[in-house]
Design an enzyme around this catalytic site. Structure first.
Site, PDB file in Angstrom:
ATOM      1  N   ARG A  69      -2.748  -1.637   3.107  1.00  0.00           N
ATOM      2  CA  ARG A  69      -1.294  -1.594   3.237  1.00  0.00           C
ATOM      3  C   ARG A  69      -0.929  -1.959   4.667  1.00  0.00           C
ATOM      4  O   ARG A  69      -1.594  -1.561   5.619  1.00  0.00           O
ATOM      5  CB  ARG A  69      -0.743  -0.199   2.903  1.00  0.00           C
ATOM      6  CG  ARG A  69      -0.585   0.085   1.413  1.00  0.00           C
ATOM      7  CD  ARG A  69       0.538  -0.733   0.801  1.00  0.00           C
ATOM      8  NE  ARG A  69       0.846  -0.340  -0.548  1.00  0.00           N
ATOM      9  CZ  ARG A  69       0.328  -0.885  -1.630  1.00  0.00           C
ATOM     10  NH1 ARG A  69      -0.573  -1.857  -1.497  1.00  0.00           N
ATOM     11  NH2 ARG A  69       0.678  -0.487  -2.831  1.00  0.00           N
ATOM     12  N   GLU A 102       7.069  -6.455   3.877  1.00  0.00           N
ATOM     13  CA  GLU A 102       6.874  -7.606   2.980  1.00  0.00           C
ATOM     14  C   GLU A 102       8.163  -7.947   2.239  1.00  0.00           C
ATOM     15  O   GLU A 102       8.909  -7.054   1.852  1.00  0.00           O
ATOM     16  CB  GLU A 102       5.765  -7.278   1.979  1.00  0.00           C
ATOM     17  CG  GLU A 102       4.417  -7.077   2.653  1.00  0.00           C
ATOM     18  CD  GLU A 102       3.331  -6.664   1.675  1.00  0.00           C
ATOM     19  OE1 GLU A 102       3.606  -6.549   0.453  1.00  0.00           O
ATOM     20  OE2 GLU A 102       2.191  -6.461   2.119  1.00  0.00           O
ATOM     21  N   HIS A 107      -0.124 -10.988   0.029  1.00  0.00           N
ATOM     22  CA  HIS A 107      -0.405  -9.796  -0.787  1.00  0.00           C
ATOM     23  C   HIS A 107      -0.928 -10.198  -2.169  1.00  0.00           C
ATOM     24  O   HIS A 107      -0.335  -9.857  -3.207  1.00  0.00           O
ATOM     25  CB  HIS A 107       0.840  -8.916  -0.919  1.00  0.00           C
ATOM     26  CG  HIS A 107       0.509  -7.491  -1.253  1.00  0.00           C
ATOM     27  ND1 HIS A 107       1.278  -6.436  -0.865  1.00  0.00           N
ATOM     28  CD2 HIS A 107      -0.528  -6.949  -1.947  1.00  0.00           C
ATOM     29  CE1 HIS A 107       0.754  -5.307  -1.309  1.00  0.00           C
ATOM     30  NE2 HIS A 107      -0.346  -5.587  -1.978  1.00  0.00           N
TER      31      HIS A 107
END
Length: 310
Positions: free
Chosen positions: A229, A258, A276
């Site tokens: 993360r 993000e 991601h």
């Protein structure tokens, strides 16, 4: 049929099953989401969301009859678990089914940043090969690998990295029953690593834990790889370390805000960035979706939840 509020996109075959079992409302497609929640929030029985989306606590509270939040992902840091418990809301996620893909990407990013594959690709596509010397990269085999977080994904990464004939050390809240060297202090782990791979779960305890001192300890020849993360890494300190040369390189699949990536990272040759995508394979996204559906159907059928969080 139960009413479900959907906060994430799903594969077509998963969406089809979900639509057949629930009255589905897509939050992002509502003309006025706030007004809809005010008018219909009490009708919502379930929420389907992603690990990166979670559910805002204010929205969860605005759904007074909400019974379950089913996460299509392993991370649950974007869900207030204490608020869920207080409201009597069950929370599920989809662990294990994405472990292999995430570990594969961690190794791929490690190879990519050490061997400068992103730079090599641009070198060829820009037509430089016939006239310029590309230079040299760094060897991967025989390196000292450090892993932050020796859970399911950390162990899968370690198994893969063991094939590179280096050393593997790790840190976690406590030593695990694994054949790797436990280092209780993260700075000490970084100082003894050529590559530090972040595999820890996001929490208040791990927020910005990879900070300036850790990056300084990893050093100008070291590389940071993050497939966990973005919140675990202090992005301001990371940018500063990369700009100053205090840190050699970074390969990142996750970011704090993000899909917004710090602009300073975008033009750096010693940075490899991916959007991601750790679990983004056809096979794994299908398996994640099926497990999410299994959690939902089990709950409304009164069966034990396959993968409960709370």
């Amino acid at each position: 049929m139960p009413t479900l509020l959907q906060l994430t996109s799903l594969r077509p075959e998963i969406q089809s099953v979900l639509d057949s079992q629930f009255t589905v409302h897509h939050y992002a497609k509502l003309p006025d989401a706030a007004a809809w929640v005010t008018a219909h929030g009490a009708e919502v029985d379930a929420v389907a969301t992603g690990g990166g989306n979670g559910i805002p606590t204010a929205l969860m509270v605005a759904l007074p009859n909400l019974k379950i939040v089913a996460i299509n992902g392993v991370g649950f840091d974007k869900v207030d678990l204490e608020a869920a418990r207080a409201q009597g809301v069950r929370v599920t996620n989809t662990p294990d089914v994405l472990t292999d893909d995430v570990a594969d990407l961690a190794v791929g990013l490690t190879i990519g940043i050490m061997r400068r594959l992103h730079h090599a690709h641009r070198f060829v596509t820009a037509g430089h090969w016939p006239t310029k010397d590309w230079g040299l990269a760094r060897k991967v085999s025989g390196k000292r690998f450090g892993i932050l977080g020796m859970g399911r994904i950390g162990q899968a990464v370690a198994r893969r990295l063991s094939g590179f004939d280096g050393t593997i050390s790790y840190t976690d809240v406590a030593a695990k029953d694994v054949p790797y060297h436990f280092v209780p202090d993260l700075v000490q782990l970084a100082a003894g690593s050529d590559v530090l791979v972040v595999c820890a779960a996001a929490s208040t305890a791990t927020r910005a834990i990879v900070n300036g001192p850790v990056l300084d300890a990893l050093g100008p020849e070291g590389a940071l790889v993050n497939i966990a993360r973005g919140s675990i890494v202090d992005e301001v300190a990371l940018v500063a370390a990369l700009q100053s040369g205090a840190l050699g390189a970074a390969a990142l699949d996750v970011f704090v805000d993000e899909p917004n990536v710090p602009a300073a990272l975008l033009g750096m040759e010693n940075v490899l960035l991916t959007p991601h995508i750790a679990s983004a394979t056809t096979e794994t996204r299908r398996a994640m979706g099926m497990l999410m559906l299994d959690n939902l159907s089990s709950f409304f059928a009164g069966r034990p939840l396959p993968t409960p969080v709370v």
